[in-house]
Write an enzyme that holds these catalytic residues in place. Structure first.
Site, PDB file in Angstrom:
ATOM      1  N   ARG A  16       0.834  -1.197   0.000  1.00  0.00           N
ATOM      2  CA  ARG A  16       0.000   0.000   0.000  1.00  0.00           C
ATOM      3  C   ARG A  16       0.877   1.259   0.000  1.00  0.00           C
ATOM      4  O   ARG A  16       0.963   1.959  -1.006  1.00  0.00           O
ATOM      5  CB  ARG A  16      -0.951  -0.012   1.230  1.00  0.00           C
ATOM      6  N   ASP A  17       1.600   1.485   1.083  1.00  0.00           N
ATOM      7  CA  ASP A  17       2.361   2.732   1.196  1.00  0.00           C
ATOM      8  C   ASP A  17       3.521   2.766   0.208  1.00  0.00           C
ATOM      9  O   ASP A  17       3.771   3.783  -0.443  1.00  0.00           O
ATOM     10  CB  ASP A  17       2.876   2.888   2.630  1.00  0.00           C
ATOM     11  N   HIS A 218       4.242   4.063  12.874  1.00  0.00           N
ATOM     12  CA  HIS A 218       4.493   4.007  11.428  1.00  0.00           C
ATOM     13  C   HIS A 218       5.572   5.042  11.108  1.00  0.00           C
ATOM     14  O   HIS A 218       5.298   6.236  11.095  1.00  0.00           O
ATOM     15  CB  HIS A 218       3.160   4.340  10.723  1.00  0.00           C
ATOM     16  N   HIS A 220       8.733   6.547   8.679  1.00  0.00           N
ATOM     17  CA  HIS A 220       9.490   6.594   7.433  1.00  0.00           C
ATOM     18  C   HIS A 220      10.953   6.805   7.797  1.00  0.00           C
ATOM     19  O   HIS A 220      11.272   7.304   8.874  1.00  0.00           O
ATOM     20  CB  HIS A 220       8.967   7.720   6.529  1.00  0.00           C
ATOM     21  N   CYS A 251      13.156   7.257  -2.606  1.00  0.00           N
ATOM     22  CA  CYS A 251      13.665   7.701  -3.899  1.00  0.00           C
ATOM     23  C   CYS A 251      14.679   8.808  -3.655  1.00  0.00           C
ATOM     24  O   CYS A 251      14.319   9.889  -3.211  1.00  0.00           O
ATOM     25  CB  CYS A 251      12.541   8.232  -4.772  1.00  0.00           C
ATOM     26  N   ASN A 260       9.126   3.714   3.869  1.00  0.00           N
ATOM     27  CA  ASN A 260       8.951   3.300   5.261  1.00  0.00           C
ATOM     28  C   ASN A 260      10.232   2.647   5.762  1.00  0.00           C
ATOM     29  O   ASN A 260      11.112   2.292   4.990  1.00  0.00           O
ATOM     30  CB  ASN A 260       7.824   2.268   5.351  1.00  0.00           C
TER      31      ASN A 260
END
Lengths: 331, 331
Positions: A16-17, A218, A220, A251, A260
């Site tokens: 998903r993410d 959660h 990153h 990226c 993540n």
């Protein structure tokens, strides 16, 4: 032996993410293979899709098919992200076990992201709660299983639009989400700005209003602090974490669009500390092949996949502190 | 304000450990520029060279010149690494403030690295102590400044040759190093195998035999746990860390030859937690240009240099735990 370990839930959110954060669309067949490979590695919690308009996010247009495949595994907990009531209804029809609704604590981000203020999102969240309860009361067998509703508080640790979000705002929105019927409060470092001391402070802040409903973090890994932040969250009692295989979504050429926390590196750290994730590192690393096949040229991140599991690495036998001795050398 | 912060010493070791780990030799002029740029960014501890035979390590052939340049800065603490008595004598003549001698706790690694057992290295270390004390007793002004002798215990957290090193061995060698006259005990994760729980255990183990002489930690970031391990070390009272600008020495194509913890990322984490390093992040990031100029094509690592300091980032005012409030949001 595994009975002695404290369990930590690692939810794979790359489908998903991760996929949502890259420009390309992964063909459905590869998503199925990814789910199969993650399951084979022992992953039992996956966030596999979001229900958003396909024209906004074509990467998620096959949400129903992907969820149907995931639900073929009886003991796999399947999560979808939804931004609104319509999405929640679609997720309920698809039969997911958990629905995550993103509620930004930053007004600027909330307006930009869902064109609602945080207070308006709380109203939408309450409507989702009603829809879930109503579905449960008209239950066939599957729907009877109570679906969990997760308030995914986003930009909690900073917002690139608004900057610092006042602690009062975070606490107020967490409280409102609990009152609106959240089963679980999750905290998201949407912009990768979380730092260790702040993570501890905000966990205690939110726990003060949400109690044991605060369950999941959660992160990153935008600034390399993903695992350090995880460590602090563990010390503050958190036992559920989101992560992406190969840190998908990162990226180097697009600052702000970073992935993540890497699933393999996270599982390695948890293993090394004596936590039980149920996930086998060797199989997990091997599952990166699916991404390499599906997304040729897409950068795959991760330290462990490159360096390998240390030769002598054995998971420590339990997390209880103990006096050091020869037999407890961990690496 | 800075009076309230607890100080953490960050020693830039890229000029030694970083440059030693890559195949190319950095011209002396660029080493001078690097020292200048690091000093301008506020770095006041640098390990700038090692005294080893030039035919073994041509990268370090200009140790005397590099040290002479570094000593031009009056408040810069200059360290050299030496593997034997001859190296220590050269370092003393060069006028360094600190001498680090690597003492491997793994017999296999020690034999491979310096063709001595750990016990034989302790004997060599005792001879270095005598040489330092003798130089001090025949002191001219500069030599009169007592040179610090650091026992750099290596492969403490794992050895790729021997595997796990028994805790008894680590404790015995740390104790022997103290008895042989170490001013400081430093622990090195030579092979990048350290994990957070183990770091805490080994710090307490070594503190048990070395007390306050245990002062410094040296992590490599082979498996992405460098900052998480640093966090645990901070919690266990360590306030000195080695790091390399741009993680120099890391090489994705040569497993096992990975760089130190990245200086920029480390300073960012320490800043975010309210520690005082004296180092300015913006200048530090800018100093990477020297590496780009000197070593074109060499990969430069680091999250912060890519993602940037978060817009709203302000260092927290002090490290004392405090109740969260609006004004204390950190990011």
């Amino acid at each position: 032996m595994s009975d002695m370990r404290e369990r930590v839930v690692v939810t794979e959110v790359g489908m998903r993410d991760g996929l949502q954060s890259i420009a390309r669309t992964m063909p459905t067949e590869f998503k199925r293979r990814w789910i199969d490979a993650a399951y084979a590695a022992g992953v039992r919690h996956m966030e596999v899709a979001s229900f958003v308009p396909a024209k906004l996010l074509p990467q998620m247009a096959d949400a129903d098919e992907v969820i149907a495949h995931a639900l073929g595994y009886e003991d796999l907990i399947v999560t979808a992200l939804v931004p609104n009531l319509k999405g929640a209804q679609r997720a309920l029809e698809a039969g997911v076990h958990r629905i995550v609704a993103p509620i930004s604590v930053s007004t600027a981000h909330s307006l930009a992201n869902v064109r609602k203020t945080p207070a308006e999102m709380i109203d939408a969240f309450a409507a989702m709660r009603e829809a879930i309860d109503s579905a449960a009361s008209h239950a066939s067998d599957r729907a009877a299983r109570r679906v969990q509703l997760i308030a995914g508080l986003s930009t909690v640790f900073g917002c690139t639009l608004q900057g610092a979000v006042p602690y009062e705002d975070i606490a107020a929105i967490a409280r409102a989400a609990v009152h609106a019927g959240a089963d679980v409060i999750a905290l998201g470092d949407t912009t990768g700005e979380a730092t260790p001391r702040q993570v501890g402070e905000i966990i205690e802040l939110v726990r003060g209003v949400a109690g044991e409903k605060l369950r999941s973090l959660h992160f990153h890994d935008t600034r390399g602090l993903g695992l350090a932040n995880t460590l602090i969250a563990l010390q503050h009692g958190i036992r559920e974490f989101d992560a992406s295989l190969a840190g998908l979504g990162g990226c180097p050429h697009a600052p702000g669009a970073t992935g993540n926390v890497n699933t393999e590196d996270l599982v390695f750290m948890l293993d090394s500390m004596g936590y039980e994730t149920g996930i086998d590192l060797t199989h997990l690393i091997a599952s990166r092949d699916v991404l390499a096949d599906a997304l040729p040229g897409e950068p795959l991140y991760g330290y462990l996949a490159r360096a390998g599991v240390p030769k002598q690495f054995e998971r420590s036998p339990a997390i209880e502190p103990s006096s050091p001795s020869c037999s407890q050398v961990l690496q």
